[in-house]
Design a protein around this motif. Structure first.
Motif, PDB file in Angstrom:
ATOM      1  N   GLY A  49       0.780  -1.162   0.204  1.00 46.41           N
ATOM      2  CA  GLY A  49      -0.073  -0.025   0.015  1.00 46.41           C
ATOM      3  C   GLY A  49       1.019   1.190  -0.111  1.00 46.41           C
ATOM      4  N   PRO A  50       0.266   2.462  -0.333  1.00 45.74           N
ATOM      5  CA  PRO A  50       0.889   3.618  -0.284  1.00 45.74           C
ATOM      6  C   PRO A  50       1.411   4.083   1.122  1.00 45.74           C
ATOM      7  N   GLY A  51       2.168   3.759   1.737  1.00 50.49           N
ATOM      8  CA  GLY A  51       2.538   4.246   3.030  1.00 50.49           C
ATOM      9  C   GLY A  51       3.605   3.344   3.643  1.00 50.49           C
ATOM     10  N   HIS A  52       4.527   3.946   4.316  1.00 51.08           N
ATOM     11  CA  HIS A  52       5.449   3.265   5.295  1.00 51.08           C
ATOM     12  C   HIS A  52       5.090   2.268   6.154  1.00 51.08           C
ATOM     13  N   THR A  53       3.815   2.160   6.636  1.00 47.77           N
ATOM     14  CA  THR A  53       3.193   1.211   7.487  1.00 47.77           C
ATOM     15  C   THR A  53       2.677  -0.104   6.991  1.00 47.77           C
ATOM     16  N   HIS A  64      18.207   0.961 -12.210  1.00 45.87           N
ATOM     17  CA  HIS A  64      17.648   1.092 -13.454  1.00 45.87           C
ATOM     18  C   HIS A  64      16.600  -0.021 -13.996  1.00 45.87           C
ATOM     19  N   LEU A  65      16.160  -0.990 -13.129  1.00 42.82           N
ATOM     20  CA  LEU A  65      15.222  -1.924 -13.430  1.00 42.82           C
ATOM     21  C   LEU A  65      13.898  -1.147 -13.978  1.00 42.82           C
ATOM     22  N   PRO A  66      13.501  -1.383 -15.393  1.00 42.44           N
ATOM     23  CA  PRO A  66      12.299  -0.550 -15.689  1.00 42.44           C
ATOM     24  C   PRO A  66      10.992  -0.974 -14.924  1.00 42.44           C
ATOM     25  N   VAL A  67      10.003   0.096 -14.915  1.00 39.54           N
ATOM     26  CA  VAL A  67       8.778  -0.166 -14.289  1.00 39.54           C
ATOM     27  C   VAL A  67       7.852   0.958 -14.723  1.00 39.54           C
ATOM     28  N   LYS A  68       6.447   0.380 -14.774  1.00 36.08           N
ATOM     29  CA  LYS A  68       5.418   1.218 -15.403  1.00 36.08           C
ATOM     30  C   LYS A  68       4.668   1.735 -14.165  1.00 36.08           C
ATOM     31  N   ILE A  69       4.607   3.230 -14.052  1.00 34.80           N
ATOM     32  CA  ILE A  69       3.843   3.750 -13.057  1.00 34.80           C
ATOM     33  C   ILE A  69       2.620   3.789 -13.388  1.00 34.80           C
ATOM     34  N   ILE A  70       1.497   3.071 -12.583  1.00 31.63           N
ATOM     35  CA  ILE A  70       0.031   3.130 -12.884  1.00 31.63           C
ATOM     36  C   ILE A  70      -0.702   3.951 -12.244  1.00 31.63           C
ATOM     37  N   ARG A  71      -0.063   4.441 -11.054  1.00 29.15           N
ATOM     38  CA  ARG A  71      -1.125   5.235 -10.392  1.00 29.15           C
ATOM     39  C   ARG A  71      -0.408   5.980  -9.306  1.00 29.15           C
ATOM     40  N   ARG A  72      -0.890   7.389  -8.971  1.00 31.78           N
ATOM     41  CA  ARG A  72      -0.026   8.211  -8.012  1.00 31.78           C
ATOM     42  C   ARG A  72      -0.972   8.261  -6.889  1.00 31.78           C
ATOM     43  N   GLY A  74      -0.046  10.731  -3.759  1.00 32.43           N
ATOM     44  CA  GLY A  74       0.745  11.753  -2.960  1.00 32.43           C
ATOM     45  C   GLY A  74       2.180  11.487  -3.358  1.00 32.43           C
ATOM     46  N   PRO A  75       3.068  11.063  -2.575  1.00 36.17           N
ATOM     47  CA  PRO A  75       4.664  10.776  -2.907  1.00 36.17           C
ATOM     48  C   PRO A  75       4.741   9.365  -3.034  1.00 36.17           C
ATOM     49  N   TRP A  76       3.685   8.665  -3.205  1.00 34.25           N
ATOM     50  CA  TRP A  76       3.801   7.235  -3.695  1.00 34.25           C
ATOM     51  C   TRP A  76       3.146   6.723  -5.156  1.00 34.25           C
ATOM     52  N   ARG A  77       3.940   5.941  -5.549  1.00 29.71           N
ATOM     53  CA  ARG A  77       3.706   5.540  -6.932  1.00 29.71           C
ATOM     54  C   ARG A  77       3.205   3.986  -6.810  1.00 29.71           C
ATOM     55  N   ILE A  79       3.580   0.664  -8.945  1.00 27.61           N
ATOM     56  CA  ILE A  79       4.423   0.368  -9.878  1.00 27.61           C
ATOM     57  C   ILE A  79       3.730  -1.060 -10.412  1.00 27.61           C
ATOM     58  N   GLU A  80       4.179  -1.421 -11.657  1.00 28.68           N
ATOM     59  CA  GLU A  80       4.194  -2.799 -12.272  1.00 28.68           C
ATOM     60  C   GLU A  80       5.498  -3.003 -12.603  1.00 28.68           C
ATOM     61  N   ASP A  81       6.251  -4.249 -12.223  1.00 26.84           N
ATOM     62  CA  ASP A  81       7.454  -4.556 -12.705  1.00 26.84           C
ATOM     63  C   ASP A  81       7.432  -5.247 -14.121  1.00 26.84           C
ATOM     64  N   PRO A  82       8.529  -5.723 -14.438  1.00 25.50           N
ATOM     65  CA  PRO A  82       8.580  -6.491 -15.712  1.00 25.50           C
ATOM     66  C   PRO A  82       7.748  -8.023 -15.572  1.00 25.50           C
ATOM     67  N   ASP A  83       7.765  -8.622 -14.434  1.00 25.19           N
ATOM     68  CA  ASP A  83       7.099  -9.710 -14.301  1.00 25.19           C
ATOM     69  C   ASP A  83       5.581  -9.548 -13.986  1.00 25.19           C
ATOM     70  N   GLY A  84       5.017  -8.187 -14.026  1.00 24.94           N
ATOM     71  CA  GLY A  84       3.578  -8.123 -13.921  1.00 24.94           C
ATOM     72  C   GLY A  84       3.263  -7.975 -12.199  1.00 24.94           C
ATOM     73  N   ASP A  85       4.153  -7.857 -11.480  1.00 28.12           N
ATOM     74  CA  ASP A  85       3.727  -7.700  -9.925  1.00 28.12           C
ATOM     75  C   ASP A  85       3.833  -6.286  -9.959  1.00 28.12           C
ATOM     76  N   LYS A  86       2.365  -5.877  -9.096  1.00 26.61           N
ATOM     77  CA  LYS A  86       2.194  -4.451  -8.589  1.00 26.61           C
ATOM     78  C   LYS A  86       2.441  -4.155  -6.937  1.00 26.61           C
ATOM     79  N   GLY A  87       2.792  -2.900  -6.819  1.00 25.21           N
ATOM     80  CA  GLY A  87       2.817  -2.557  -5.606  1.00 25.21           C
ATOM     81  C   GLY A  87       3.527  -0.991  -5.471  1.00 25.21           C
ATOM     82  N   TRP A  88       3.520  -0.530  -4.389  1.00 24.24           N
ATOM     83  CA  TRP A  88       3.708   0.944  -4.066  1.00 24.24           C
ATOM     84  C   TRP A  88       5.255   1.280  -3.682  1.00 24.24           C
ATOM     85  N   MET A  89       5.793   2.204  -4.239  1.00 21.45           N
ATOM     86  CA  MET A  89       7.063   2.576  -4.083  1.00 21.45           C
ATOM     87  C   MET A  89       7.278   4.189  -4.101  1.00 21.45           C
TER      88      MET A  89
END
Length: 162
Positions: A49-53, A64-72, A74-77, A79-89
């Protein structure tokens, strides 16, 4: 005359508006999702989720690993990684500088120029990450640890429209 003098700052502001507004519009365009980015840290945590907690789901150790930003959010994005995994960074761990990763199961040829007739410089293994340059006519400039050349766009994840 006094009225004209009090209006001069307003007139000056109106004259500057066309110069300022395109920059603001450009900044707003840069914030539209989806867009490509890359991991810009030696160690980057992806959270559920979008937070340190929130729980850490993945720890990335590939700059340099490419990621796709799919949602914003605040300061959280998200992402979707090359394997299709999604999460917040956190945005601080990401760069707008585009990266790419060699996909597939076989090595791909890195050539001196963007054509099949250009000499082969190296064969690049699947999973190799590098920085992506301009892509033209199905070929992309690709730099992996100083080995520079051109790779077919279809052999890379991180090219084209996100």
């Amino acid at each position: 005359m006094k009225r004209l003098l009090t209006m001069l700052p307003l007139l000056a502001l109106c004259a500057l508006a066309p110069a300022v507004i395109p920059g603001a519009a450009r900044a707003a365009d840069e914030d539209k999702v989806p867009y490509w980015a890359s991991i810009d840290a030696d160690v980057a945590n992806m959270r559920v989720g979008p937070g340190h907690t929130y729980k850490i789901d993945w720890v990335y150790r590939r700059q340099h690993l490419p990621v796709k930003i799919i949602r914003r959010e605040g300061p959280w994005r998200q992402i979707e990684d090359p394997d299709g995994d999604k999460g917040w960074m956190r945005d601080l761990l990401l760069s707008r500088r585009r990266g790419a990763i060699v996909k597939g199961k076989e090595p791909v040829e890195m050539r001196a120029g963007g054509s099949d007739s250009s000499p082969v410089l190296w064969r690049v293994e699947p999973g190799v990450v590098g920085q992506l340059g301009d892509c033209k006519q199905g070929w992309c400039a690709f730099d992996t640890d100083g080995h520079r050349g051109f790779v077919r766009a279809g052999a890379l994840w991180g090219t084209g429209e996100p």
